[in-house]
Design an enzyme around this catalytic site. Sequence first.
Site, PDB file in Angstrom:
ATOM      1  N   TRP A  21      86.533  57.277  43.975  1.00 59.98           N
ATOM      2  CA  TRP A  21      86.050  58.308  44.904  1.00 59.98           C
ATOM      3  C   TRP A  21      84.655  58.823  44.556  1.00 59.98           C
ATOM      4  O   TRP A  21      83.708  58.661  45.315  1.00 59.98           O
ATOM      5  CB  TRP A  21      87.069  59.449  44.935  1.00 59.98           C
ATOM      6  CG  TRP A  21      86.603  60.712  45.576  1.00 59.98           C
ATOM      7  CD1 TRP A  21      85.738  60.836  46.633  1.00 59.98           C
ATOM      8  CD2 TRP A  21      86.984  62.038  45.222  1.00 59.98           C
ATOM      9  NE1 TRP A  21      85.574  62.162  46.957  1.00 59.98           N
ATOM     10  CE2 TRP A  21      86.324  62.914  46.103  1.00 59.98           C
ATOM     11  CE3 TRP A  21      87.830  62.561  44.258  1.00 59.98           C
ATOM     12  CZ2 TRP A  21      86.482  64.300  46.034  1.00 59.98           C
ATOM     13  CZ3 TRP A  21      87.984  63.927  44.201  1.00 59.98           C
ATOM     14  CH2 TRP A  21      87.316  64.788  45.076  1.00 59.98           C
ATOM     15  N   TYR A  54      83.709  56.844  51.050  1.00 60.40           N
ATOM     16  CA  TYR A  54      83.167  57.057  49.710  1.00 60.40           C
ATOM     17  C   TYR A  54      81.787  56.404  49.601  1.00 60.40           C
ATOM     18  O   TYR A  54      81.634  55.194  49.795  1.00 60.40           O
ATOM     19  CB  TYR A  54      84.079  56.468  48.631  1.00 60.40           C
ATOM     20  CG  TYR A  54      85.455  57.091  48.532  1.00 60.40           C
ATOM     21  CD1 TYR A  54      85.761  58.308  49.143  1.00 60.40           C
ATOM     22  CD2 TYR A  54      86.464  56.456  47.821  1.00 60.40           C
ATOM     23  CE1 TYR A  54      87.027  58.862  49.047  1.00 60.40           C
ATOM     24  CE2 TYR A  54      87.744  57.013  47.718  1.00 60.40           C
ATOM     25  CZ  TYR A  54      88.011  58.213  48.345  1.00 60.40           C
ATOM     26  OH  TYR A  54      89.265  58.757  48.259  1.00 60.40           O
TER      27      TYR A  54
END
Length: 336
Positions: A21, A54
């Site tokens: 992430w 992301y």
Amino acid sequence: MEYRYLGDSGLKVSEITYGNWLTHASQVENDAAIACVRAALDVGISTFDTADVYANTGAETVLGEALKGERRQSLEIATKVFGPTGPKGHNDTGLSRKHILESIDGSLERLQTDYVDLYQAHRYDHETPLEETMQAFADVVRQGKVLYVGVSEWTAEQLRAGHALAKDLGFQLISNQPQYSALWRVIEGEVVPTSEELGISQIVWSPIAQGVLTGKYQPGQPLPEGSRATDDKGGAKMIERFMNDEVLTAVQELKPIADELSLSMAQLAVAWVLQNQNVASAIIGASRPEQVHDNAGAAGVTIPAELMSRIDDALGSVVERDPAKTNDSSPKTREA
């Protein structure tokens, strides 16, 4: 490494999932990111989680490169759809049929694979009919681009509605990806009991509370240089809810418990979420390979009930338990 079934399905995932992430194509250079993926593979992690949003698709690209050459059948690759990508136009976000069908093709190309094992609705879309969203998921499953479908940060009511539609459309909703840690327990009151009833597992993110549960942040002391709390690319904002002396002081009380179990503080935090039998896997992130090795040591650990009670006592009132926090995580309108 230990492995658990994901929901009421035949799919097994590693108890530790490697996620990218806030790291790949953002906080961590590509060479370091690839080294962390290699470390994950070395310790038996087979499940890898990412999302198209992301680093605005960059994280998927890095993960695809890092896994290139691995035996595809030995991996479980999960990604997500919802957040704004590309130029972030008016249809570049949400869970519309258009966005889902276009997004899966982009994700597959970046990940360098013909299919993903798990495709997840990154948030609940309040502006798209749920029937449209679930029909689109059913279609990508039938096309062979997606093997299983999950969601992220859905409320108990949303899970129930999505599960019913999935069943009607001939596929399973098998997972939910919520934030969960010893400090953030908002899923325990409603989401977990509903999930257990429906045959849905949790794949939890932030099990070490953005690093707070490692104990490296000391009350009244300067922030460690280079830590997430000093990161201006998003890390500092995500961690700020925990950065107060009351929380940090309580966390220090966990150190003797970790020592008693011969675990690091990070291992204790990850092992704690895995004591919940509705949790199939805990997602870890890393900027250095040694962090992967450390966190992976939480797999297969059993924390005795007496020590679980001591953890509860140590954290006391600093734990967040309000189920309404789950509903707050999904935007009520699209960003674009």
